[in-house]
Scaffold this motif. Structure first.
Motif, PDB file in Angstrom:
ATOM      1  N   LEU A  65      34.621  38.941  45.146  1.00 53.20           N
ATOM      2  CA  LEU A  65      33.829  38.865  43.904  1.00 53.20           C
ATOM      3  C   LEU A  65      34.359  37.786  42.976  1.00 53.20           C
ATOM      4  CD1 LEU A  65      33.613  42.677  43.017  1.00 53.20           C
ATOM      5  CD2 LEU A  65      31.744  41.242  43.876  1.00 53.20           C
ATOM      6  N   LEU A  66      35.687  37.705  42.887  1.00 51.04           N
ATOM      7  CA  LEU A  66      36.305  36.798  41.926  1.00 51.04           C
ATOM      8  C   LEU A  66      36.217  35.335  42.330  1.00 51.04           C
ATOM      9  CD1 LEU A  66      39.537  38.750  41.001  1.00 51.04           C
ATOM     10  CD2 LEU A  66      37.893  37.799  39.377  1.00 51.04           C
ATOM     11  N   LEU A  67      36.432  35.071  43.604  1.00 50.66           N
ATOM     12  CA  LEU A  67      36.587  33.672  44.026  1.00 50.66           C
ATOM     13  C   LEU A  67      35.343  33.086  44.663  1.00 50.66           C
ATOM     14  CD1 LEU A  67      40.228  33.691  45.460  1.00 50.66           C
ATOM     15  CD2 LEU A  67      39.450  33.310  43.120  1.00 50.66           C
ATOM     16  N   HIS A  68      34.513  33.935  45.235  1.00 48.59           N
ATOM     17  CA  HIS A  68      33.395  33.376  45.993  1.00 48.59           C
ATOM     18  C   HIS A  68      32.043  33.934  45.575  1.00 48.59           C
ATOM     19  CE1 HIS A  68      36.444  31.437  48.347  1.00 48.59           C
ATOM     20  NE2 HIS A  68      37.020  32.594  48.560  1.00 48.59           N
ATOM     21  N   GLY A  69      32.015  34.671  44.460  1.00 46.61           N
ATOM     22  CA  GLY A  69      30.743  35.203  43.985  1.00 46.61           C
ATOM     23  C   GLY A  69      30.118  34.285  42.943  1.00 46.61           C
ATOM     24  N   PRO A  74      34.411  35.578  31.441  1.00 45.60           N
ATOM     25  CA  PRO A  74      35.877  35.477  31.375  1.00 45.60           C
ATOM     26  C   PRO A  74      36.598  36.810  31.201  1.00 45.60           C
ATOM     27  CG  PRO A  74      34.899  33.691  30.135  1.00 45.60           C
ATOM     28  CD  PRO A  74      33.757  34.565  30.593  1.00 45.60           C
ATOM     29  N   ARG A  75      36.070  37.704  30.358  1.00 38.66           N
ATOM     30  CA  ARG A  75      36.773  38.977  30.163  1.00 38.66           C
ATOM     31  C   ARG A  75      36.638  39.878  31.384  1.00 38.66           C
ATOM     32  NH1 ARG A  75      38.523  39.854  24.776  1.00 38.66           N
ATOM     33  NH2 ARG A  75      38.161  37.875  23.727  1.00 38.66           N
ATOM     34  N   ALA A  76      35.494  39.797  32.045  1.00 30.61           N
ATOM     35  CA  ALA A  76      35.316  40.560  33.287  1.00 30.61           C
ATOM     36  C   ALA A  76      36.276  40.026  34.345  1.00 30.61           C
ATOM     37  CB  ALA A  76      33.871  40.446  33.765  1.00 30.61           C
ATOM     38  N   GLU A  77      36.439  38.713  34.357  1.00 27.12           N
ATOM     39  CA  GLU A  77      37.362  38.084  35.311  1.00 27.12           C
ATOM     40  C   GLU A  77      38.786  38.613  35.081  1.00 27.12           C
ATOM     41  OE1 GLU A  77      37.172  33.660  36.482  1.00 27.12           O
ATOM     42  OE2 GLU A  77      38.809  33.760  35.036  1.00 27.12           O
ATOM     43  N   ALA A  78      39.217  38.628  33.810  1.00 23.18           N
ATOM     44  CA  ALA A  78      40.569  39.111  33.494  1.00 23.18           C
ATOM     45  C   ALA A  78      40.735  40.570  33.924  1.00 23.18           C
ATOM     46  CB  ALA A  78      40.841  38.963  31.997  1.00 23.18           C
ATOM     47  N   LEU A  79      39.701  41.384  33.705  1.00 24.54           N
ATOM     48  CA  LEU A  79      39.778  42.798  34.077  1.00 24.54           C
ATOM     49  C   LEU A  79      39.813  42.978  35.592  1.00 24.54           C
ATOM     50  CD1 LEU A  79      37.304  44.114  31.382  1.00 24.54           C
ATOM     51  CD2 LEU A  79      39.680  44.882  31.632  1.00 24.54           C
ATOM     52  N   LEU A  80      39.051  42.161  36.306  1.00 26.18           N
ATOM     53  CA  LEU A  80      39.036  42.291  37.771  1.00 26.18           C
ATOM     54  C   LEU A  80      40.382  41.881  38.376  1.00 26.18           C
ATOM     55  CD1 LEU A  80      35.428  41.047  38.583  1.00 26.18           C
ATOM     56  CD2 LEU A  80      36.358  43.307  39.109  1.00 26.18           C
ATOM     57  N   LEU A 122      40.674  31.956  26.450  1.00 25.88           N
ATOM     58  CA  LEU A 122      40.178  33.191  25.827  1.00 25.88           C
ATOM     59  C   LEU A 122      40.824  33.390  24.464  1.00 25.88           C
ATOM     60  CD1 LEU A 122      40.238  35.956  28.623  1.00 25.88           C
ATOM     61  CD2 LEU A 122      38.253  35.012  27.458  1.00 25.88           C
ATOM     62  N   ASP A 123      41.885  32.617  24.195  1.00 28.05           N
ATOM     63  CA  ASP A 123      42.654  32.786  22.966  1.00 28.05           C
ATOM     64  C   ASP A 123      43.162  34.226  22.889  1.00 28.05           C
ATOM     65  OD1 ASP A 123      43.860  31.898  20.707  1.00 28.05           O
ATOM     66  OD2 ASP A 123      42.138  32.292  19.390  1.00 28.05           O
ATOM     67  N   VAL A 128      45.868  39.479  27.497  1.00 30.61           N
ATOM     68  CA  VAL A 128      45.784  39.396  28.961  1.00 30.61           C
ATOM     69  C   VAL A 128      47.086  39.903  29.576  1.00 30.61           C
ATOM     70  CG1 VAL A 128      45.643  37.797  30.918  1.00 30.61           C
ATOM     71  CG2 VAL A 128      44.080  37.537  28.993  1.00 30.61           C
ATOM     72  N   ARG A 129      48.198  39.520  28.966  1.00 31.31           N
ATOM     73  CA  ARG A 129      49.499  39.966  29.465  1.00 31.31           C
ATOM     74  C   ARG A 129      49.647  41.488  29.302  1.00 31.31           C
ATOM     75  NH1 ARG A 129      54.353  38.390  30.998  1.00 31.31           N
ATOM     76  NH2 ARG A 129      56.116  39.596  30.261  1.00 31.31           N
TER      77      ARG A 129
END
Ligand code: TYD
Length: 219
Positions: A65-69, A74-80, A122-123, A128-129
């Motif tokens: 999902l993350l790399l090839h979808g 951006p926030r969904a990406e961080a959560l995934l 994302l500032d 994120v950390r």
């Protein structure tokens, strides 16, 4: 900001050794991972080599999902990425450390801080950390090895574009690089930064020299 999370009961001082390889795409992390794995095995240590995203069965699906979808917000990406990490730590990394093994992971938490926090702009690096620290109940590597490479050389080395993150422009990768270096500078006792343009064997020698100073690693 997420609240601090209680330490995991498995994280006793007698656990194995946890090493992470970080750096830009094309920095040679997998080569160093293999050299390190062989070095430990020659010394009789059990080694688990793993990677993020996708170091578990569920993670393989998240990776897709993350790399090839299609586009991921951006926030969904961080959560995934954090979800992949939570499952990876719970099912692969912590059990191995509990057995006393050496765990070498190709990418870990700092990739999220660098790519999602700094790269995506994302500032929200601290958030994120915190998100990832919550996901892994505070588990951080004993040593993180940063293979430092310029965005231009990384692009030349990796050749054809493979995934959504690699396809980002050089400015994105420059922010990622700067963040890895800043993370290493902030807690130097937990990091080793090496110049990824050096010969792989020379890089390996630097890594081994540093490992020999870590408690519990016998040459
Ligand atoms: P991968 O094929 O593992 O790349 P590499 O060989 O460069 O390690 O793909 C991982 C990609 O995902 C890479 O471009 C970095 C990115 N990534 C993040 O953006 N955040 C993360 O938390 C992680 C673990 C990886």
């Amino acid at each position: 900001m997420l609240p601090p999370t209680a330490p995991h009961p498995d994280d006793a001082p007698s656990r194995g050794l946890f090493l992470a390889l970080e750096g830009g795409d094309g920095a040679g992390k997998s080569t160093q991972g293999r050299l390190l794995r062989d070095w430990f095995r020659e010394r009789g240590r059990e080694v688990v080599m793993t990677h993020e995203p996708g170091g578990s069965a569920l993670g393989t699906q998240i990776r897709q999902l993350l790399l090839h979808g299609d586009h991921v917000a951006p926030r969904a990406e961080a959560l995934l990425f954090a979800a992949d990490r939570a499952h990876h730590v719970e099912t692969v990394i912590r059990p191995a450390l509990h057995r006393g093994d050496v765990v070498i992971t190709d990418r870990y938490l700092d990739s999220s801080v660098a790519y999602q926090g700094a790269g995506r702009d994302l500032d929200a690096d601290d958030e994120v950390r915190s998100l990832s620290l919550w996901a892994v109940q505070g588990l951080v590597p004993d040593l993180t090895i940063v293979l430092d490479i310029s965005p231009e050389l990384g692009r030349a080395r990796r050749g054809a574009v493979h995934d959504r993150l690699e396809a980002e422009p050089d400015g994105f990768h420059a922010r990622v690089r700067a963040r890895f270096l800043a993370l290493a500078a902030a807690t130097p006792e937990r990091y080793l930064v090496v110049d990824a343009t050096e010969d792989p064997d020379q890089i390996h020698d630097q890594v081994v020299a540093r490992l020999e100073t870590l408690v519990g690693v016998t040459p």
